[in-house]
Design a protein around this motif. Structure first.
Motif, PDB file in Angstrom:
ATOM      1  N   PRO A 198       0.804  -1.360   0.261  1.00 37.60           N
ATOM      2  CA  PRO A 198       0.141   0.021   0.143  1.00 37.60           C
ATOM      3  C   PRO A 198       0.389   1.464   0.086  1.00 37.60           C
ATOM      4  O   PRO A 198       0.952   2.165  -0.191  1.00 37.60           O
ATOM      5  N   THR A 199       2.290   1.436   0.808  1.00 35.24           N
ATOM      6  CA  THR A 199       3.105   2.542   0.517  1.00 35.24           C
ATOM      7  C   THR A 199       3.520   2.544  -0.100  1.00 35.24           C
ATOM      8  O   THR A 199       4.757   3.381  -0.063  1.00 35.24           O
ATOM      9  N   GLU A 200       3.310   1.981  -0.851  1.00 35.09           N
ATOM     10  CA  GLU A 200       4.905   1.669  -2.234  1.00 35.09           C
ATOM     11  C   GLU A 200       5.619   3.721  -2.624  1.00 35.09           C
ATOM     12  O   GLU A 200       3.859   4.245  -3.281  1.00 35.09           O
ATOM     13  N   LEU A 201       6.253   3.499  -3.330  1.00 33.36           N
ATOM     14  CA  LEU A 201       6.792   4.600  -3.983  1.00 33.36           C
ATOM     15  C   LEU A 201       7.110   4.393  -5.256  1.00 33.36           C
ATOM     16  O   LEU A 201       7.942   3.252  -4.871  1.00 33.36           O
ATOM     17  N   PRO A 202       6.605   5.437  -5.954  1.00 34.58           N
ATOM     18  CA  PRO A 202       6.874   5.124  -7.624  1.00 34.58           C
ATOM     19  C   PRO A 202       8.461   5.526  -6.677  1.00 34.58           C
ATOM     20  O   PRO A 202       9.141   6.235  -6.410  1.00 34.58           O
ATOM     21  N   GLU A 203       9.174   4.356  -8.926  1.00 31.75           N
ATOM     22  CA  GLU A 203      10.345   5.008  -8.889  1.00 31.75           C
ATOM     23  C   GLU A 203      10.537   6.426  -9.134  1.00 31.75           C
ATOM     24  O   GLU A 203       9.984   7.395  -9.703  1.00 31.75           O
ATOM     25  N   GLY A 204      12.130   6.950  -8.370  1.00 33.32           N
ATOM     26  CA  GLY A 204      11.825   8.683  -8.127  1.00 33.32           C
ATOM     27  C   GLY A 204      13.128   9.142  -7.246  1.00 33.32           C
ATOM     28  O   GLY A 204      13.872   7.933  -6.683  1.00 33.32           O
ATOM     29  N   PRO A 205      13.333  10.310  -7.365  1.00 29.57           N
ATOM     30  CA  PRO A 205      14.355  10.361  -6.320  1.00 29.57           C
ATOM     31  C   PRO A 205      14.501  10.003  -5.551  1.00 29.57           C
ATOM     32  O   PRO A 205      14.706   9.961  -4.363  1.00 29.57           O
ATOM     33  N   ILE A 206      12.871   9.720  -4.278  1.00 26.49           N
ATOM     34  CA  ILE A 206      12.810   9.816  -2.761  1.00 26.49           C
ATOM     35  C   ILE A 206      13.032   8.332  -2.875  1.00 26.49           C
ATOM     36  O   ILE A 206      14.028   8.295  -2.738  1.00 26.49           O
ATOM     37  N   SER A 207      12.684   6.985  -3.537  1.00 18.17           N
ATOM     38  CA  SER A 207      12.898   5.914  -3.823  1.00 18.17           C
ATOM     39  C   SER A 207      14.734   5.713  -4.290  1.00 18.17           C
ATOM     40  O   SER A 207      14.851   4.774  -3.638  1.00 18.17           O
TER      41      SER A 207
END
Ligand code: GDP
Ligand code: IMO
Ligand code: MG
Length: 430
Positions: free
Chosen positions: A279-288
């Motif tokens: 549920p709390t997955e982050l899209p690929e991007g600077p934070i991940s």
């Protein structure tokens, strides 16, 4: 007597190995109770890295008796290689004891794991392809071969031949695979593996109970984690055993009254390897990307990039209940340094029965509801760095200390340990 269970609260790789190694300093016996070499537990001592798969993490302390319980599935070649690698680095493995009731993984389990994953295509589970699921399936179907069968070559041969009879038909007719010759497998297992492993086979339940009755300190090391549990996890994207705390009893032969300290390990954020809802997955991007780089979030065994997400307090609260946690260890707090504002999921928005949005603080009971759930976040201020000489939570920047306070409040049990780096001594006590 103290029986401590250490389990993962998320989807694995929370840093259980490090926490077990830390707590095992005073332990007499450390028991692995489920899973197999799908696990990878990393411990860093004085800059030296150990990645353990089957042997309990307590092995690094010379006074510990490492035990592999009946609930584990063992690939004998992998276990022997692990023993040899540790011995070569000066870690004595003669003291390792293995339950005669632990089931054995064979090449046909590994092949089936791989073939089934290939057939599933986009719906694949993303298993470690180590034969874990098929070996547990044979155990439940009562056609498994156990460590004790290595003591009786005739019976061993009969059991392998019987297990292969049905499987070879499946391999040839369904998977277009040539199948396996029982003789070649038996030769390898009885001639190469049995002489090395038979000396380790012992009455594990008796060893554990004698230790408990002599007031010794016994620890139970979970592999995988709560949401990979075959009953309580995000089915079918789970492993094939019970990593939850109750599995410690079944997988080693100890009743529930003995467990007095149950430590849940969670990362300060979330990760998952393989498929399945998150549920709390982050899209690929600077934070991940930052968390993957700084946290080195690649599988210990399979080297896959781990999926990244924010801390999910709804799931973590459920893990507290499912495992009767008495305390929590939060790992990798250091990895959140420099990320900027942070998010913690405190609630889910779910579709209620009368099709309007409802807010829930509990994990929904069905997988369909979990898949559809929308996380609701509380935004928290981040921090730039953690002081290298911090020894307690009071030494942390206010924002990091507040982050832990919020998690503790959400979980309802004390956070007693906080990881601030991979090294054995990079830890804060409350
Ligand atoms: P396990 O399967 O739960 O034992 O965890 P893994 O060993 O697979 O993955 C955890 C990774 O994080 C390993 O590389 C550890 O060395 C590392 N680790 C553990 N605790 C900490 C921590 O507090 N901070 C950092 N930066 N790394 C940690
Ligand atoms: P430790 O003990 C993270 C995942 C696999 C896959 C699913 C099923 O190091 O935390 P399996 O091979 O068990 O049938 O795969 O479970 N998985 C793990 N993920 N850490 C582990 O172990 C895992 N063991 C299995 O990626 O999604
Ligand atoms: Mg791991």
């Amino acid at each position: 007597m103290v029986a401590t269970v250490v389990i993962g609260m998320q989807w694995g790789d929370e840093g259980k190995g490090k926490i077990i190694d830390l707590l095992a300093e005073t332990a007499d016996v450390v028991v692995r109770y489920q899973g197999g070499h799908n696990a990878g537990h990393t411990i860093v001592v004085d800059g030296e890295k150990f990645a353990l798969q089957l042997i309990p993490s307590g092995v690094l302390h010379a006074s510990v008796t490492p035990v592999i319980g009946n609930g584990v599935v063992i690939d004998p070649g992998v276990l022997i290689a692990e023993i040899d690698q540790l011995q070569a680095r000066g870690i004595d493995c003669d003291r390792l004891v293995v339950s005669p009731a632990a089931h054995i993984i064979f090449p046909y389990h590994v092949a089936l794991d791989e073939l089934r994953e290939n057939v599933r295509g986009d719906n694949r589970i993303g298993t470690t392809k180590r034969g874990i699921g098929p070996a547990y399936a044979d155990k439940a179907s009562r056609v498994g071969v156990r460590m004790e069968d290595l003591l009786n070559p005739d019976e061993f041969r009969q059991k392998v031949a019987a297990a292969l009879e049905e499987k070879n038909t499946l391999f040839r007719s369904h998977y277009n695979h040539e199948g396996f010759e029982p003789e070649a497998i038996c030769e390898e297992y009885l001639c190469n593996y049995a002489p090395r492993l038979v000396p380790h086979i012992a009455n594990v339940a008796e060893i554990i109970h004698d230790a408990l009755e002599s007031d010794k300190d016994v620890m139970f090391e979970g592999a995988q984690a709560t949401f990979l549990d075959i009953d309580h996890g995000t089915y079918p994207f789970v492993t094939s055993s019970n990593p939850t705390a109750s599995g410690a009893g079944v997988g080693s032969g100890v009743g529930p009254l003995h467990f007095s300290r149950i430590v849940g390990v969670a990362k300060a954020y979330s990760t998952r390897v393989g498929s399945g809802h998150f549920p709390t997955e982050l899209p690929e991007g600077p934070i991940s990307d930052h968390l993957v780089d700084v946290g080195n979030e690649y599988g210990t065994n399979t080297k896959r990039r781990r999926r990244i997400g924010w801390f999910d307090a709804v799931m973590a609260r459920h893990a507290v209940r499912l495992n009767s946690l008495t305390e929590v260890a939060i790992t990798k707090l250091d990895v959140l340094s420099g990320v900027g504002d942070l998010q913690v999921c405190t609630h889910y928005e779910v579709r209620g029965r009368e099709s309007y949005s409802t807010i829930t603080t509990s994990l929904p009971a069905t997988q369909t509801e979990i898949v559809a759930a929308k996380p609701v976040y509380e935004k928290l201020p981040g921090w730039e760095t953690l002081p290298t000489n911090a020894r307690t939570r009071r030494d942390l920047p206010t924002e990091a200390s507040y982050y832990l306070e919020v998690l503790e409040d959400q979980l309802g049990v004390p956070i007693t340990l906080v990881g601030t780096g991979p090294q054995r001594d990079q830890v804060l006590f409350s």
